[in-house]
Design an enzyme around this catalytic site. Sequence first.
Site, PDB file in Angstrom:
ATOM      1  N   TYR B   2       0.858  -1.176   0.000  1.00  0.00           N
ATOM      2  CA  TYR B   2       0.000   0.000   0.000  1.00  0.00           C
ATOM      3  C   TYR B   2       0.896   1.228   0.000  1.00  0.00           C
ATOM      4  CZ  TYR B   2      -4.207  -2.643   1.187  1.00  0.00           C
ATOM      5  OH  TYR B   2      -5.277  -3.490   1.162  1.00  0.00           O
ATOM      6  N   HIS B 158     -15.047   0.826   4.748  1.00  0.00           N
ATOM      7  CA  HIS B 158     -13.771   0.252   4.328  1.00  0.00           C
ATOM      8  C   HIS B 158     -13.517  -1.129   4.937  1.00  0.00           C
ATOM      9  CE1 HIS B 158     -12.401   4.426   3.117  1.00  0.00           C
ATOM     10  NE2 HIS B 158     -12.178   3.692   2.064  1.00  0.00           N
ATOM     11  N   ARG B 188      -5.574  11.262  -4.826  1.00  0.00           N
ATOM     12  CA  ARG B 188      -4.766  10.046  -4.852  1.00  0.00           C
ATOM     13  C   ARG B 188      -5.261   9.182  -6.001  1.00  0.00           C
ATOM     14  NH1 ARG B 188      -7.369   5.279  -2.384  1.00  0.00           N
ATOM     15  NH2 ARG B 188      -5.361   4.261  -2.316  1.00  0.00           N
TER      16      ARG B 188
END
Lengths: 324, 311
Positions: B2, B158, B188
């Site tokens: 990540y 999430h 992002r």
Amino acid sequence: MKNIVGNKINAIVESITPVTESIKRFKFIPEDGGEMPVFAGGAHIVVEMPDGDIIRRNPYSLMGNIDDRSSYSISVLQVKEGRGGSNYMHNNVKEGDKLTISYPVNLFALGWKAHKHLLIAGGIGITPIISQAQTLMQRMLPFEMHYIARSEEKAAYLNELSQLYGKRFHFHVRNKNSRWSVDPLLLNQPVGTHVYACGPEKLMNNVVDTCTQAGWDKSTVHIERFLAPASGKPYTIELKESQKHITVRKNQSMLEAIEQAGVNPPYLCRGGACGQCETQVVSFSGTLSHHDHFLSDEEKASGKKIMPCVSRVEGDNPHIVLER
Amino acid sequence: MYAVNLEPHTPVKKGSVFEFPFDVDEHYVSEMKDRALVLDEDPLRCQSLPHMEAAGWDTLELIMESKAAAYPEHFSLSKDGDKWRWINRPMGIDDTFIFGNTSTLPYGPMEYITRQAQGDFAVLDQRDGNLWMDAGIVTTQADWSLDFDIGMNFFEWHAPVPLAHELGIFKRALKFLLNVQHGKPARRLNWTMTINPRLDTSPENYHKWGKDRLTVTPENVGEKVYLRVELQTFWRLPRSNGLLFPIRCYLISMEELSSIPKWGCRLHRVLGSLPQELRDYKGLTSYIDDTVAWLSKFDQGQETSPGTFPD
């Protein structure tokens, strides 16, 4: 695209209006003649004041008309014995001056799920409450406004507010002879009410304590705390990452001294409430004098964290090493 | 595995998707027609809880002001007090309405403007130190459902993401997002893969596209397998103090992607080193090996230049 993306606003002081003996209203227009970014009830800006060799940055709530994008207005109470920000605004700033201001930041936003909004202002704490009332009126939401001051003369915008909000507006005098209490008001609100309080520490603590005891959910109690940074004896700081050694003066905050040295930590409220400038303490001598409302008691006691916007180092040989 | 690839959403390169706050490209009209079709079939792709109306007007204002400034040849906005006139030439729209008065628009403000804006939009309420998925329009998504997530907070929606919770990624991300300020949007990139150039890969329509994953063969990777990149941006909404989260999807086939040697090489390495949990989570399990094998011819161990733009 300035209204959508940008950093700071170059503004001109269009007018300065006396409101009471010790309060002045400053109206800013954008230097480029365009529109100001949108703001809503509860928002503040940070005004930069070039005062000698330092830049003071003080937060002030936006008032003015939330639908009028041509200008911003703030009201400044002069605190003669203060560190100098409000004295600078009152004594040095003239109509036509150019000042840099920040985009609006809102740390006192309305809760949109409320069934009713209860606004409580003490003294100069009326300024964010004024824009909140405007926002609520505009969206036709139910609210009630209470304004507490030492006397009618000291209460800025009393007539205007009374005319604008009629039955929704309540004024209370609180001084040696008249002890109005906020408790009965808080204890008689329907479930789903959100309370918003801005004013002296005592009033806000009173609101928080009474609501907590009465079982209000924490998320329904909104407090706008803007502490002025504490003054005190000078002390020294070492910034470990930036490898700088600096001195914090008597009437300067740790954050201001760090900025003066050319290091720019993030900040939002500059009043010990939002947590944005939280800084790791590597080591220190003397005692940490925490003045913020952000760190928990355990964090304060640990000596590992500090909020440089309001807190200081005191005691013998005061010195601190920060992770910055 | 990540990467914290957040950066300020400021203009980067003329002609790139980063040039303007909201990118409008040659697929604009067809993507808006596609959105209208999806909404016709499934109105729950667009929802707004009652307390999100102010955030809806924020969204409308932000997109109109941005597009009118960025693409004056296509969009115009004029204001006479609270009477606004909005012209969208590519879609043939010329509407006058009262800002703040929903009854003067054919839809709620968020639905009205996002039927004219490419990409999905989640409109988040900020309260109790958390973000809440309380409104949105989601028709071009990578296998998540607004109807399922509506009303959830940041950690709840999430919850299915593997490994990231344990790494503390969502706590840090939330802290960042709660402090996004007006005037300082952030962005992002996120990615997954899709079989065939299909925007609507929703759970609601899984029966229509899920089986496509089984149609990939070593011979058809170049035309069947698409990289799906999401440009996600984050905007503080000044009237409501909410957060607007646009998710703009771009698709590119392996064939077209590998026409840029740097991209073919990079994707080969990324896919080849992806942990099993992420292969499964992104739904690549059945065709990733064929895709890695197909891409291997573009990776001779060479160094690639920094950044994402072609050399």
